[in-house]
Scaffold this motif. Structure first.
Motif, PDB file in Angstrom:
ATOM      1  N   ASP A  56       0.842  -1.204   0.000  1.00  0.00           N
ATOM      2  CA  ASP A  56       0.000   0.000   0.000  1.00  0.00           C
ATOM      3  C   ASP A  56       0.877   1.254   0.000  1.00  0.00           C
ATOM      4  OD1 ASP A  56      -2.587  -1.367   0.193  1.00  0.00           O
ATOM      5  OD2 ASP A  56      -1.914  -1.929   2.188  1.00  0.00           O
ATOM      6  N   ALA A  57       1.914   1.242   0.814  1.00  0.00           N
ATOM      7  CA  ALA A  57       2.841   2.377   0.860  1.00  0.00           C
ATOM      8  C   ALA A  57       3.573   2.526  -0.477  1.00  0.00           C
ATOM      9  CB  ALA A  57       3.847   2.192   1.992  1.00  0.00           C
ATOM     10  N   LEU A  58       3.942   1.402  -1.088  1.00  0.00           N
ATOM     11  CA  LEU A  58       4.607   1.435  -2.380  1.00  0.00           C
ATOM     12  C   LEU A  58       3.684   2.032  -3.447  1.00  0.00           C
ATOM     13  CD1 LEU A  58       7.016   0.735  -4.176  1.00  0.00           C
ATOM     14  CD2 LEU A  58       6.017  -1.555  -4.451  1.00  0.00           C
ATOM     15  N   MET A  59       2.404   1.656  -3.416  1.00  0.00           N
ATOM     16  CA  MET A  59       1.452   2.216  -4.380  1.00  0.00           C
ATOM     17  C   MET A  59       1.342   3.733  -4.224  1.00  0.00           C
ATOM     18  SD  MET A  59      -1.671  -0.537  -4.579  1.00  0.00           S
ATOM     19  CE  MET A  59      -2.568   0.440  -5.780  1.00  0.00           C
ATOM     20  N   VAL A  60       1.293   4.197  -2.993  1.00  0.00           N
ATOM     21  CA  VAL A  60       1.192   5.645  -2.758  1.00  0.00           C
ATOM     22  C   VAL A  60       2.469   6.339  -3.228  1.00  0.00           C
ATOM     23  CG1 VAL A  60       0.907   7.455  -1.025  1.00  0.00           C
ATOM     24  CG2 VAL A  60      -0.456   5.359  -0.875  1.00  0.00           C
ATOM     25  N   THR A  61       3.613   5.720  -2.977  1.00  0.00           N
ATOM     26  CA  THR A  61       4.888   6.288  -3.432  1.00  0.00           C
ATOM     27  C   THR A  61       4.911   6.382  -4.962  1.00  0.00           C
ATOM     28  OG1 THR A  61       6.026   5.415  -1.499  1.00  0.00           O
ATOM     29  CG2 THR A  61       7.397   6.013  -3.376  1.00  0.00           C
ATOM     30  N   LYS A  62       4.472   5.332  -5.623  1.00  0.00           N
ATOM     31  CA  LYS A  62       4.416   5.356  -7.102  1.00  0.00           C
ATOM     32  C   LYS A  62       3.446   6.430  -7.588  1.00  0.00           C
ATOM     33  CE  LYS A  62       5.678   0.557  -8.079  1.00  0.00           C
ATOM     34  NZ  LYS A  62       5.191  -0.721  -8.650  1.00  0.00           N
ATOM     35  N   ILE A  86      -2.286  13.906  -0.606  1.00  0.00           N
ATOM     36  CA  ILE A  86      -1.517  12.665  -0.530  1.00  0.00           C
ATOM     37  C   ILE A  86      -0.041  13.054  -0.570  1.00  0.00           C
ATOM     38  CG2 ILE A  86      -1.099  10.397  -1.565  1.00  0.00           C
ATOM     39  CD1 ILE A  86      -4.001  10.883  -0.622  1.00  0.00           C
ATOM     40  N   ASP A  87       0.693  12.698   0.492  1.00  0.00           N
ATOM     41  CA  ASP A  87       2.107  13.057   0.553  1.00  0.00           C
ATOM     42  C   ASP A  87       2.882  11.992   1.325  1.00  0.00           C
ATOM     43  OD1 ASP A  87       1.382  13.574   3.191  1.00  0.00           O
ATOM     44  OD2 ASP A  87       1.433  15.749   2.955  1.00  0.00           O
ATOM     45  N   ASN A  88       4.159  12.275   1.577  1.00  0.00           N
ATOM     46  CA  ASN A  88       5.006  11.304   2.271  1.00  0.00           C
ATOM     47  C   ASN A  88       4.539  11.016   3.695  1.00  0.00           C
ATOM     48  OD1 ASN A  88       6.798  10.599   0.217  1.00  0.00           O
ATOM     49  ND2 ASN A  88       8.004  12.456   0.528  1.00  0.00           N
ATOM     50  N   ALA A  89       3.857  11.955   4.313  1.00  0.00           N
ATOM     51  CA  ALA A  89       3.325  11.701   5.659  1.00  0.00           C
ATOM     52  C   ALA A  89       2.334  10.536   5.628  1.00  0.00           C
ATOM     53  CB  ALA A  89       2.654  12.963   6.201  1.00  0.00           C
ATOM     54  N   ASP A  90       1.572  10.437   4.547  1.00  0.00           N
ATOM     55  CA  ASP A  90       0.627   9.322   4.407  1.00  0.00           C
ATOM     56  C   ASP A  90       1.373   7.998   4.217  1.00  0.00           C
ATOM     57  OD1 ASP A  90      -1.765  10.986   4.519  1.00  0.00           O
ATOM     58  OD2 ASP A  90      -1.146  11.708   2.548  1.00  0.00           O
ATOM     59  N   VAL A  91       2.461   8.029   3.448  1.00  0.00           N
ATOM     60  CA  VAL A  91       3.278   6.831   3.245  1.00  0.00           C
ATOM     61  C   VAL A  91       3.839   6.360   4.585  1.00  0.00           C
ATOM     62  CG1 VAL A  91       5.351   5.894   2.138  1.00  0.00           C
ATOM     63  CG2 VAL A  91       3.865   7.469   0.872  1.00  0.00           C
ATOM     64  N   VAL A  92       4.380   7.292   5.360  1.00  0.00           N
ATOM     65  CA  VAL A  92       4.951   6.952   6.678  1.00  0.00           C
ATOM     66  C   VAL A  92       3.875   6.366   7.591  1.00  0.00           C
ATOM     67  CG1 VAL A  92       5.986   7.931   8.770  1.00  0.00           C
ATOM     68  CG2 VAL A  92       6.828   8.619   6.507  1.00  0.00           C
ATOM     69  N   SER A  93       2.693   6.942   7.558  1.00  0.00           N
ATOM     70  CA  SER A  93       1.602   6.448   8.396  1.00  0.00           C
ATOM     71  C   SER A  93       1.205   5.028   8.003  1.00  0.00           C
ATOM     72  CB  SER A  93       0.405   7.390   8.291  1.00  0.00           C
ATOM     73  OG  SER A  93      -0.603   7.017   9.172  1.00  0.00           O
ATOM     74  N   ILE A  94       1.130   4.760   6.699  1.00  0.00           N
ATOM     75  CA  ILE A  94       0.797   3.410   6.228  1.00  0.00           C
ATOM     76  C   ILE A  94       1.867   2.421   6.673  1.00  0.00           C
ATOM     77  CG2 ILE A  94       0.571   1.964   4.156  1.00  0.00           C
ATOM     78  CD1 ILE A  94      -0.826   4.413   2.824  1.00  0.00           C
ATOM     79  N   LEU A  95       3.133   2.796   6.512  1.00  0.00           N
ATOM     80  CA  LEU A  95       4.215   1.908   6.944  1.00  0.00           C
ATOM     81  C   LEU A  95       4.207   1.699   8.458  1.00  0.00           C
ATOM     82  CD1 LEU A  95       7.133   3.079   4.631  1.00  0.00           C
ATOM     83  CD2 LEU A  95       5.961   0.867   4.607  1.00  0.00           C
ATOM     84  N   SER A  96       3.864   2.741   9.208  1.00  0.00           N
ATOM     85  CA  SER A  96       3.788   2.614  10.666  1.00  0.00           C
ATOM     86  C   SER A  96       2.723   1.606  11.080  1.00  0.00           C
ATOM     87  CB  SER A  96       3.480   3.967  11.298  1.00  0.00           C
ATOM     88  OG  SER A  96       4.529   4.874  11.068  1.00  0.00           O
TER      89      SER A  96
END
Length: 113
Positions: A56-62, A86-96
Motif C-alpha cells: 500500500d505504501a509502495l502504491m502511494v509512493t508510485k 496525498i504526501d510522504n506523511a501518508d506513506v509513513v503512516s501506512i508503513l507505521s
C-alpha cells in the motif's frame, strides 16, 4: 359496481400494498448490507486486499512519483491524516501501521473515513 367486484379489487389492492411493503423492507435490508460493506473498508488499504501492507505504501509512493494513477476511492484510503493531500506523511503512516509502530489512538483516527 357489484359487491363481488369491489371485494376482488380490495383484495388485489391489499396484495399490491403488501408486496410494496415487502419490497421496501427487502430494499432497506440491502441498503444496510451495502452500508455495512462500506464501513468495513480499512483506511490505508490502498490495494484493497484487506490489510495495510508495505505494498500500500509502495502504491502511494508510485502515485506521488506519477508512475501510477489511483481511483478516487484509493485516494481517500491513502489520505491517512485526512488533510486532502496525498504526501510522504501518508506513506509513513501506512508503513507505521504495517510494522505496528503506530499508536492505537492514532490508528483509530486514521481508520475513520
Amino acid at each position: 359496481m357489484d359487491e363481488g367486484r369491489e371485494l376482488l379489487i380490495l383484495k388485489s389492492s391489499r396484495r399490491v400494498f403488501l408486496t410494496c411493503i415487502i419490497f421496501l423492507f427487502s430494499f432497506s435490508l440491502l441498503l444496510d448490507e451495502v452500508h455495512s460493506a462500506e464501513l468495513a473498508v480499512l483506511k490505508g488499504d490502498v490495494d484493497g486486499n484487506g490489510a495495510v501492507t508495505a505494498n500500500d505504501a509502495l502504491m502511494v509512493t508510485k502515485y506521488l512519483k506519477g508512475k501510477i494513477t489511483l481511483t478516487p476511492e484509493q485516494i481517500i484510503l491513502a489520505d491517512m491524516n485526512n488533510d486532502g493531500i496525498i504526501d510522504n506523511a501518508d506513506v509513513v503512516s501506512i508503513l507505521s501501521i504495517h510494522v505496528g509502530t503506530q499508536t492505537e489512538k492514532k490508528r483509530q483516527k486514521c481508520q475513520r473515513i
